[in-house]
Design an enzyme around this catalytic site. Structure first.
Site, short mmCIF file in Angstrom:
data_model
loop_
_atom_site.label_atom_id
_atom_site.label_comp_id
_atom_site.label_asym_id
_atom_site.label_seq_id
_atom_site.Cartn_x
_atom_site.Cartn_y
_atom_site.Cartn_z
N HIS A 163 28.89 93.39 20.03
CA HIS A 163 29.42 93.35 21.39
C HIS A 163 28.50 94.21 22.25
CE1 HIS A 163 32.58 92.75 24.44
NE2 HIS A 163 32.12 93.91 24.91
N CYS A 164 27.90 93.59 23.25
CA CYS A 164 26.90 94.27 24.07
C CYS A 164 27.50 94.71 25.40
CB CYS A 164 25.71 93.35 24.32
SG CYS A 164 24.41 94.11 25.32
N LYS A 218 38.52 83.36 8.36
CA LYS A 218 37.24 83.54 9.03
C LYS A 218 36.16 82.65 8.40
CE LYS A 218 38.08 88.41 10.14
NZ LYS A 218 37.58 89.79 9.93
N CYS A 266 38.29 86.41 17.26
CA CYS A 266 37.28 86.21 16.23
C CYS A 266 36.11 85.43 16.84
CB CYS A 266 37.86 85.47 15.04
SG CYS A 266 38.92 86.50 13.98
N HIS A 269 35.92 89.66 13.79
CA HIS A 269 36.84 89.91 14.89
C HIS A 269 36.27 90.99 15.79
CE1 HIS A 269 40.82 89.93 16.84
NE2 HIS A 269 40.57 91.22 17.04
N CYS A 270 36.25 90.73 17.10
CA CYS A 270 35.78 91.71 18.08
C CYS A 270 36.99 92.40 18.69
CB CYS A 270 34.94 91.03 19.16
SG CYS A 270 34.41 92.18 20.46
N CYS A 305 44.30 87.21 14.62
CA CYS A 305 44.10 85.84 15.11
C CYS A 305 44.77 84.80 14.21
CB CYS A 305 42.61 85.53 15.22
SG CYS A 305 41.71 86.59 16.37
N CYS A 307 36.78 92.01 22.72
CA CYS A 307 37.16 90.67 23.21
C CYS A 307 38.51 90.22 22.68
CB CYS A 307 36.09 89.65 22.82
SG CYS A 307 34.46 89.97 23.54
N CYS A 318 41.90 87.03 9.19
CA CYS A 318 42.18 87.90 10.34
C CYS A 318 43.67 87.86 10.65
CB CYS A 318 41.37 87.45 11.56
SG CYS A 318 41.66 88.48 13.02
#
Length: 332
Positions: free
Chosen positions: A152-153, A132, A145, A138-139, A128, A142, A125
């Site tokens: 993602h909810c 990984k 990672c 990675h989000c 970051c 947010c 990543c």
């Protein structure tokens, strides 16, 4: 710079809207059920007390699991997966892509990593600056990672991953139980209001809509919960279901599937009495997982599950030693 900060601030504020909507509906359902149904509509005291006791158990479990799903921070890779200052400087100063890839390969040999990118390269990543771990992604929401990221909810305004996946599943299950209980106990009074056996009043509106809302949420939750039960049984995340992890022999959707019993224990833990309580009991630390493709005698994480305890020093040492030899095996 100021504009981007303002946009991020607005995004963070608006991201709470789905949570506020769910919370508002639940608070209304509490008022409608407790006051309009139990205290206004019901005349039998035994029935009223029974309904209130069961309802509050369901309500508390729903709120508890929802709270844990929202406010449990997503787990991120530990320092050993981050590039050291020397490695980072060497990686950034190197202009040749093939040499950069080799630098990452050399670093990854010390880590328990078995999956690769679609191209076969080490999953790294750039944002970051971290190699990984398996199942880590990675989000972009947010901006970090997340270990064993599922998705993602927006309804919990959080990443669902290793740290809160159990809480998310319990939230879905207790939401369904909450809806089923409301619908089943309200139905007879819905019919009485509908045919005119009970007088019109504010309670009629609340009881009618309680049934419709409970059924609507139950149907939508039923499909989502069923899908995640299937994922748990197969030991896959939502991301892995759409894009299977890549191993030595190519993509394999069942790469982490070690059998139904072990798959369940990875998420819910060893002690079945804690499976339905929203406390963290998942196995491991989210950085490495047993592989189906290795025999149990060759897979230290599967053969020696007692080493999964959160013992930082010994856990990391065994992971480094075993990860290096196993990684060479997968790259041969």
């Amino acid at each position: 710079m100021a504009l981007s900060r303002a946009l991020r601030c607005c995004q963070r504020i608006f991201s709470w809207i789905p949570v506020i909507i769910i919370s508002s509906v639940v608070l209304w359902s509490y008022y409608a059920y407790v006051f309009e149904l139990c205290f206004v509509t019901l005349s039998n005291n035994l029935e009223r007390v029974t309904y209130l006791l069961i309802f509050h158990v369901c309500f508390i479990m729903f709120c508890w699991t929802y709270w844990k799903a929202i406010f449990t921070p997503p787990s991120t890779p530990t320092k050993k997966f981050h590039l050291s200052y020397t490695d980072k400087e060497r990686y950034e100063m190197e202009e040749r892509p093939e040499v950069q890839k080799q630098i990452l390969v050399d670093i990854a040999k010390k880590l328990p990593i078995f999956t690769r990118a679609q191209s076969g390269a080490i999953r790294f990543c750039d944002r970051c600056q971290v190699i990984k771990p398996d199942r880590c992604h990675h989000c972009s929401v947010c901006e970090t990672c997340v270990l064993k990221m599922d998705h993602h909810c927006p309804w919990v305004n959080n990443c669902v991953g290793f740290s809160n996946y159990k809480f998310f599943l319990l939230f879905l299950s207790y939401s369904m139980i909450y809806c089923v209980f409301i619908a089943s106990t309200v139905f007879q009074y819905f019919l009485k209001f509908w045919v005119g056996d009970l007088p019109n009043g504010p309670a009629k509106f609340h009881v009618l809509f309680l049934l419709f809302v409970a059924l609507m949420f139950f149907v939508s939750l039923m499909f989502l919960f069923g899908y995640h039960c299937w994922l748990v049984a197969k030991n896959r995340s939502t991301l892995e279901a759409f894009s299977p992890p890549v191993f030595q022999n190519g993509p394999d959707r069942n790469g982490f599937n070690v059998g139904l019993s072990k798959n369940l224990r990875q998420v819910f833990g060893e002690h079945k009495k804690l499976w339905f309580i929203p406390v963290f009991t998942s196995q491991g630390d989210g950085h490495y997982f047993p592989l189906r493709t290795l025999r149990e005698s060759e897979n230290p994480l599967l053969a020696n599950e007692e080493k999964w305890v959160e013992d930082g020093g010994s856990d990391e040492e065994s992971a480094d030693e075993n990860g290096s030899s196993l990684l060479i095996r997968t790259e041969s």
